[in-house]
Design a protein around this motif. Structure first.
Motif, mmCIF file in Angstrom:
data_model
loop_
_atom_site.group_PDB
_atom_site.id
_atom_site.type_symbol
_atom_site.label_atom_id
_atom_site.label_comp_id
_atom_site.label_asym_id
_atom_site.label_seq_id
_atom_site.Cartn_x
_atom_site.Cartn_y
_atom_site.Cartn_z
ATOM 1 N N VAL A 122 39.611 36.418 39.072
ATOM 2 C CA VAL A 122 39.240 37.926 38.971
ATOM 3 C C VAL A 122 37.582 37.807 39.155
ATOM 4 N N GLN A 123 37.019 36.826 38.093
ATOM 5 C CA GLN A 123 35.644 36.932 38.421
ATOM 6 C C GLN A 123 34.973 36.747 39.584
ATOM 7 N N VAL A 124 35.507 35.507 40.113
ATOM 8 C CA VAL A 124 34.828 34.939 41.621
ATOM 9 C C VAL A 124 35.135 35.964 42.680
ATOM 10 N N VAL A 125 36.476 36.598 42.658
ATOM 11 C CA VAL A 125 36.762 37.508 43.735
ATOM 12 C C VAL A 125 35.577 38.795 43.720
ATOM 13 N N ARG A 171 48.242 38.044 44.080
ATOM 14 C CA ARG A 171 48.945 39.356 43.816
ATOM 15 C C ARG A 171 48.490 39.796 42.431
ATOM 16 N N ASN A 172 48.708 38.726 41.437
ATOM 17 C CA ASN A 172 48.419 39.046 40.081
ATOM 18 C C ASN A 172 46.788 39.392 39.704
ATOM 19 N N VAL A 173 45.839 38.704 40.605
ATOM 20 C CA VAL A 173 44.634 39.109 40.590
ATOM 21 C C VAL A 173 44.275 40.590 41.370
ATOM 22 N N ALA A 174 44.979 40.874 42.374
ATOM 23 C CA ALA A 174 44.922 42.359 42.847
ATOM 24 C C ALA A 174 45.054 43.186 41.854
ATOM 25 N N ARG A 175 46.136 43.041 40.915
ATOM 26 C CA ARG A 175 46.392 44.304 39.841
ATOM 27 C C ARG A 175 45.112 43.937 38.692
ATOM 28 N N LEU A 185 47.625 42.804 30.594
ATOM 29 C CA LEU A 185 49.061 42.796 31.062
ATOM 30 C C LEU A 185 49.365 44.223 31.266
ATOM 31 N N VAL A 186 48.495 45.216 30.754
ATOM 32 C CA VAL A 186 48.733 46.602 31.251
ATOM 33 C C VAL A 186 48.297 46.559 32.727
ATOM 34 N N LYS A 187 47.294 46.164 33.157
ATOM 35 C CA LYS A 187 47.027 46.153 34.438
ATOM 36 C C LYS A 187 48.042 45.588 35.176
ATOM 37 N N ALA A 188 48.673 44.293 34.776
ATOM 38 C CA ALA A 188 49.558 43.473 35.442
ATOM 39 C C ALA A 188 50.792 44.393 35.826
ATOM 40 N N ARG A 189 51.194 45.446 34.847
ATOM 41 C CA ARG A 189 52.359 46.049 35.060
ATOM 42 C C ARG A 189 52.112 47.110 36.160
ATOM 43 N N HIS A 190 50.950 47.375 36.724
ATOM 44 C CA HIS A 190 50.873 48.407 37.992
ATOM 45 C C HIS A 190 50.968 47.547 39.365
ATOM 46 N N VAL A 193 50.162 46.717 42.891
ATOM 47 C CA VAL A 193 48.864 46.942 43.942
ATOM 48 C C VAL A 193 49.396 46.180 45.166
ATOM 49 N N ASN A 194 49.095 46.907 46.186
ATOM 50 C CA ASN A 194 49.579 46.156 47.529
ATOM 51 C C ASN A 194 48.377 44.984 47.912
#
Length: 362
Positions: free
Chosen positions: A169-172, A194-198, A350-355, A357-358
């Motif tokens: 996430v930091q690198v992106v 996909r997990n980073v995108a969230r 994990l809150v963000k992970a449950r949303h 994101v395409n």
């Protein structure tokens, strides 16, 4: 070179004494009968290392006899490569898979890097080539390419910066700022992307590569474990499908999962990752009960005490990287190493992970 010993190795009183500390760590995963074969190998491998100024890098997914018995440096692939570069050892044996040995060579070009089995590959690393990355850059000009360290050197050489599951996430977000864009290419692990995108507002372009171990886990696996062991905490690796992170109690890199167990000391825990990691972590957290499910990496399990011994004795299966590829790959790896460490521990919200994101899948 021929395999096997010059002569039989005996389980002597001296061997038993030399390996007593290792036995204490592996005795819950190795039978006494197996130990009588493994202990002499461990003692001899450690003797040869001293004689030849060699070091063994043992990945988290190695079996406990290797991880605790002969590993001089243990951990995830990038941490091992960095330790190899700092080590005074002139021979490095990579107890892991081929892309890891290449990364060690990239960071330690002057050292002899050996891998005990040339067939120890990786489904994720083999899913993409440097030629693929060149075509991706033609399709998306001006978009930075972030490459997971679980890739070959020729792939790293074609990309802008590497990442790990801990700092993806930091690198992106760094790459998006540096290039002044709102989207980044993150390859080759589709589920990691996909997990980073969230976790970020940066748009992600992904590649359909997968780790054959992590992709096999399902949400039903977790549901079944919770039904059978309602008090167990579930820790998941971000190479798993998003549905796994949605159902987990914690998600992070192998190092982050290890730290979580050490710090939180759960009574029962499920590690959604490769089998041997649970065995290795358990040795340092004996009060925690580790529960399946378990998926084994067939590539990691090609590495054995026997072929580590052979690699050291015969100095066989040296891993090399062409100079042009090596220099360019090092730039991508070093650019990541030079970033400041994350401000918060390497875990996935994990809150963000449950949303949902395409992502754009190439």
């Amino acid at each position: 070179m021929a395999d096997g010993f010059a002569g039989p190795l005996e389980f002597t009183a001296q061997v038993e004494a030399e390996t007593a500390g290792v036995w204490d760590k592996v005795k819950h995963h190795v039978t006494p009968m197996e130990w009588r074969v493994q202990a002499p190998l461990i003692a001899e491998i450690n003797r040869i290392k001293r004689e030849k100024n060699a070091a063994i890098l043992a990945h988290n997914y190695m079996t406990p006899d290797i991880f605790h018995g002969v590993g001089d440096f243990v951990g995830d692939s990038l941490a091992l490569a960095k330790e190899a570069a700092k080590s005074d050892a002139q021979i490095i044996v990579q107890a892991g898979v081929h892309f890891m040995a290449e990364t060690s060579k990239v960071l330690s070009p002057q050292k002899k890097i050996l891998i005990p089995d040339l067939k120890a590959g990786c489904s994720l690393a083999s899913s993409i080539t440097g030629a693929d990355v060149r075509l991706i850059k033609q399709r998306y000009p001006g978009i930075p390419v972030v490459t997971y360290v679980n890739t070959t050197a020729d792939v790293k050489a074609e990309t802008d910066i590497c990442c790990t599951s801990a700092n993806a996430v930091q690198v992106v977000e760094w790459a998006a700022r540096e290039w002044g864009v709102d989207k980044v290419i993150l390859i080759p692990d589709e589920y990691l992307a996909r997990n980073v995108a969230r976790q970020t507002d940066v748009k992600i372009i992904a590649w359909a590569g997968h780790c054959e171990v992590h992709k096999r886990f399902t949400a039903q696996d977790i549901a079944d474990m919770r039904a059978a062991w309602p008090g167990a905490e579930v820790l998941a690796h971000p190479e798993c499908p998003a549905e796994i992170l949605e159902a987990a109690d914690f998600a992070g890199s192998t190092a982050a999962m290890n730290d979580y167990v050490a710090q939180h000391k759960p009574a029962q825990v499920v590690l959604i990752t490769e089998c041997s990691m649970a065995s290795n972590v358990q040795a340092e957290s004996p009060a925690t009960q580790f529960i399946g499910p378990c998926n084994m990496c067939p590539h990691m399990k090609r590495i054995t005490l026997q072929n580590i011994y052979d690699a050291l004795v015969y100095e066989q299966f040296e891993v090399t990287v062409d100079a042009d590829i090596l220099d360019r790959a090092r730039l991508a790896v070093q650019r990541m190493i030079d970033l400041p460490p994350p401000a918060v521990p390497a875990r996935y919200d994990l809150v963000k992970a449950r949303h949902h994101v395409n992502v754009e899948l190439i």
